[in-house]
Design a protein around this motif. Structure first.
Motif, PDB file in Angstrom:
ATOM      1  N   ASP A  24      50.142  51.706  93.553  1.00  0.00           N
ATOM      2  CA  ASP A  24      49.803  51.325  92.189  1.00  0.00           C
ATOM      3  C   ASP A  24      49.107  52.439  91.425  1.00  0.00           C
ATOM      4  O   ASP A  24      48.477  52.207  90.404  1.00  0.00           O
ATOM      5  CB  ASP A  24      48.972  50.034  92.161  1.00  0.00           C
ATOM      6  CG  ASP A  24      47.581  50.197  92.749  1.00  0.00           C
ATOM      7  OD1 ASP A  24      47.263  51.300  93.254  1.00  0.00           O
ATOM      8  OD2 ASP A  24      46.812  49.216  92.712  1.00  0.00           O
ATOM      9  N   ASP A 392      52.959  48.588  86.226  1.00  0.00           N
ATOM     10  CA  ASP A 392      52.277  48.194  87.455  1.00  0.00           C
ATOM     11  C   ASP A 392      51.354  49.289  87.987  1.00  0.00           C
ATOM     12  O   ASP A 392      50.691  49.107  89.012  1.00  0.00           O
ATOM     13  CB  ASP A 392      53.303  47.840  88.541  1.00  0.00           C
ATOM     14  CG  ASP A 392      54.165  46.648  88.143  1.00  0.00           C
ATOM     15  OD1 ASP A 392      53.615  45.715  87.532  1.00  0.00           O
ATOM     16  OD2 ASP A 392      55.371  46.676  88.434  1.00  0.00           O
ATOM     17  N   MET A 393      51.315  50.420  87.290  1.00  0.00           N
ATOM     18  CA  MET A 393      50.457  51.525  87.708  1.00  0.00           C
ATOM     19  C   MET A 393      49.075  51.400  87.062  1.00  0.00           C
ATOM     20  O   MET A 393      48.960  51.071  85.873  1.00  0.00           O
ATOM     21  CB  MET A 393      51.059  52.866  87.291  1.00  0.00           C
ATOM     22  CG  MET A 393      52.380  53.209  87.945  1.00  0.00           C
ATOM     23  SD  MET A 393      52.224  53.658  89.698  1.00  0.00           S
ATOM     24  CE  MET A 393      52.997  52.228  90.451  1.00  0.00           C
ATOM     25  N   ARG A 394      48.052  51.653  87.839  1.00  0.00           N
ATOM     26  CA  ARG A 394      46.704  51.721  87.280  1.00  0.00           C
ATOM     27  C   ARG A 394      46.477  53.138  86.753  1.00  0.00           C
ATOM     28  O   ARG A 394      46.587  54.103  87.507  1.00  0.00           O
ATOM     29  CB  ARG A 394      45.659  51.381  88.339  1.00  0.00           C
ATOM     30  CG  ARG A 394      45.714  49.933  88.807  1.00  0.00           C
ATOM     31  CD  ARG A 394      44.551  49.597  89.723  1.00  0.00           C
ATOM     32  NE  ARG A 394      44.532  50.440  90.911  1.00  0.00           N
ATOM     33  CZ  ARG A 394      43.494  51.191  91.298  1.00  0.00           C
ATOM     34  NH1 ARG A 394      42.396  51.227  90.570  1.00  0.00           N
ATOM     35  NH2 ARG A 394      43.558  51.902  92.410  1.00  0.00           N
TER      36      ARG A 394
END
Length: 673
Positions: A24, A392-394
């Motif tokens: 993530d 969906d990536m932080r």
């Protein structure tokens, strides 16, 4: 049993937690999965927008550049359609005047070199509009679609090619470069006329009435001439007469005809010493003495113009860098100043395309790379989502950071926080230096193979990207502050920014690293030598180490003289030597990683060899030199790009987060299929 299953699930979740966390955040590997919108072009009837998309080249294929595919957005339905997909490279898109055909440059198997092709909006196969034996560099369609003007070199001597096959392949440096000529090909009968001789053209545009062609002409086909000596000429297609329109001062950018063919707007430097073509000029080509009508519409503007277009015969639109932001402005020819259409803090873009009632952009934000946006009236819309997985990536916090240099000058920068930043805790810092110095960082997407951005932030670093004096985006006077003072106040601007971050309690002063390419590589070499006590690690990519030998080996010596130094080496040898990192290599305590393309014509690879050897012999810290075969001034192929970001992050991790003993492994384990 239920209790046992639940405990097993918890154990599995704990075991998988590191993997889930890795999935993530952005890593060195998954930045090579990113696609992005490149060019955009609104059709003349404003019903469609053509655009190209960068498609990553899989590592399983032979090494090469990424692909560029062609797509069209139907504005009435909101639907997009792919026109040229697959393993293709599409450049310089345009439209026919009747909006029935999309034009582009590409290299296909049917003809040699890069040609101009057309493809019908209603479908079908692409077809060639040029058949040059040497490939096409630039083109412009006649407004009525009857002809195409293009730039190409003459075909080589067949006898010469035969000798080369026999091994007689000696190269005469710079003397035998063929001219870049303008040709006109009739699209009705296929006849071709050669229009220029003894000069080289780099860009061209047919006037809306079809009577004239504006062209950027230089004396020779040399990189330095393309930088410094292009001047605007007018070519009469009927007679073949070529005349210089204006002695534009120094560097020349793009140009655009007014709809009535009366005025020509162009982006130019204001003087030969001006490092960037960033001001807007307009000249009346119909005036008895056109030069007397020349007007600079950005006099005193604290910004750098990157693109222009006409709204109507009396109104210009231009895109501009303003600090770490970008804007779109409207400039009536009879008004003293411009007004802002797209304000700062909207998104980051360099170019745009206008149609009746709509403006299209390829633009990024801190949350995503370039996408297609449209502005209709006051309504701004994002039209594409090229990387849905990014949601969906932080991503780490990113912001504009301004501070005062030691002489009181305001300096702007982009700052990324560590992904899991905790107030009151001090973190390691990577200083990312842009090249040029006639360039700038902007508060949009800042992560790529050459910029650590979100990848470094995910690993717990602050990333500081300063626009030191001599950068673009702050006007002509700010850019001029670096003239003749390389790595002087420019570099203390960087040190002052680091000190501001330390004073704010963000950064551990003992864990500061620096890196960059080209001029950024020069700064990183300067940091590792002249200011070694300040830096715990340095990454030098295609950087300058010896200003004396660099000036005698680069392919842009005149640009170096006019806009960087203002003097030749023999006029002040000691000054040139004093600003050379190798002079200060003795006793360096900064571990330095040096990387360079072996075919670099801009900063010769010997510059990195000089730095390596001087640090190896006289420094007190580890040094490593990495060559990239087949690469030039920056890596083009994805394997070399992945190697670069992996190797540099390993270097920073070892010296800024690890124990710093010895050096990280020289061999890498590449995460590719």
């Amino acid at each position: 049993m239920k209790h046992t299953s639940r405990m097993l699930a918890i154990v599995l979740l704990i075991a998988l937690t590191p993997l889930l966390q890795a999935q993530d955040v952005l890593t060195e590997r998954n930045i090579f999965d990113i696609t992005r919108v490149l060019e955009v072009k609104v059709s003349p009837d404003a019903r469609h927008i053509a655009y190209t998309v960068l498609e990553p080249r899989p590592f399983s294929e032979s090494p090469g550049s990424d692909y560029r595919t062609l797509h069209v957005l139907n504005r009435s339905t909101g639907e997009t359609r792919s026109y040229i997909g697959g393993k293709k490279l599409v450049y310089d898109i345009g439209w026919s005047a009747d909006a029935a055909m999309i034009t582009f440059r590409a290299r296909f198997d049917d003809l040699p070199g890069t040609q101009v092709y057309g493809i019908r909006l209603d479908g079908g196969e692409a077809f060639p509009l040029t058949m040059s034996s040497t490939g096409v560099r630039a083109y412009s369609l006649h407004p009525d679609g009857s002809a195409i003007a293009y730039v190409a070199t003459e075909a080589g001597d067949p006898a010469r090619r035969g000798l080369e096959r026999m091994g007689f392949n000696a190269e005469v440096y710079e003397e035998l470069n063929p001219d870049l000529n303008i040709y006109i090909r009739s699209l009705e009968d296929g006849t071709v006329r050669k229009m220029t001789e003894g000069v080289s053209a780099y860009d061209l545009a047919w006037s809306p009435d079809g009577d004239m062609i504006a062209a950027a002409i230089a004396p020779k086909n040399l990189v330095d001439h393309s930088y410094m000596f292009k001047r605007i000429h007018l070519l009469d297609p009927a007679s073949g007469e070529l005349n210089k329109l204006v002695e534009n001062p120094g560097k020349l950018g793009g140009f655009a005809w007014s709809p009535d063919s009366k005025n020509l707007a162009f982006i130019s430097a204001v003087a030969v010493w001006d490092s960037k073509e960033g001001s807007v000029f307009v000249i009346d080509v119909t005036a008895p003495k056109p030069f007397e009508s020349l007007r600079n519409y950005t006099q005193g503007f604290e910004g750098t113009v990157t693109d222009i277009a006409w709204k109507d015969a009396g109104t210009l639109l231009f895109a501009a860098e303003e600090g770490v932001e970008t804007t779109l402005r409207e400039q009536p020819l009879d008004a003293p100043s411009s007004s802002v259409l797209v304000k700062p803090n909207t998104f980051i873009f360099r170019s745009f395309s206008r149609g009746e009632g709509v403006i299209a952009f390829s633009a990024s934000t801190a949350q995503h790379p370039n996408e297609l946006y449209t502005l209709s009236g006051q309504r701004m819309e994002r039209q594409t989502i090229s990387n849905p997985w990014l949601k969906d990536m932080r991503l780490a916090r990113q912001e504009s950071f301004a501070y005062e240099a030691r002489d009181g000058l305001r300096i702007t920068s982009v700052l990324l926080y560590p992904l899991n930043y905790e107030p009151g805790k001090k973190y390691p810092l990577i200083v990312d230096i842009h090249g040029g110095p006639e360039s700038a960082y902007h508060n949009g997407w800042v992560t790529s193979y050459g910029n650590w951005g979100q990848v470094a932030a995910a690993r717990g670093y602050f990333v500081f990207m300063p626009n030191y004096r001599a950068s673009t985006g702050r006007g002509v006077e700010f850019a001029k502050m670096g003239l003749g003072d390389l790595a002087g106040k420019e570099f203390t601007d960087v040190l002052d920014g680091i000190d501001a971050l330390i004073d704010n309690g963000f950064v551990d002063e003992d864990r500061v690293g620096i890196g960059g390419g080209s001029y950024g590589g020069y700064f990183s070499a300067w940091a590792a030598t002249r200011h070694s006590s300040r830096f715990a690690a340095s990454v030098v990519f295609v950087g300058v180490s010896n200003q004396i030998s660099k000036r005698n080996t680069t392919d842009i010596p005149y640009e170096d003289y006019y806009v960087h130094w203002g003097i030749w080496t023999h006029e002040d040898v000691e000054k040139i030597w004093d600003r050379s990192p190798v002079k200060w290599a003795l006793g360096s305590t900064t571990p330095t990683l040096i990387l360079h393309g072996k075919e670099d014509p801009r900063v010769h690879p010997s510059q990195s060899l000089e730095l390596y050897r001087s640090l190896k012999l006289h420094g007190k810290a580890p040094v490593r030199l990495v060559w990239y075969p087949g690469e030039g001034h920056g890596n083009r192929r994805n394997p070399a790009r992945l190697d670069y970001i992996m190797r540099t992050m390993d270097w920073f991790d070892h010296y800024l987060k690890g124990n710093g003993q010895g050096a990280p492994p020289a061999e890498l384990s590449y995460p590719v299929d």
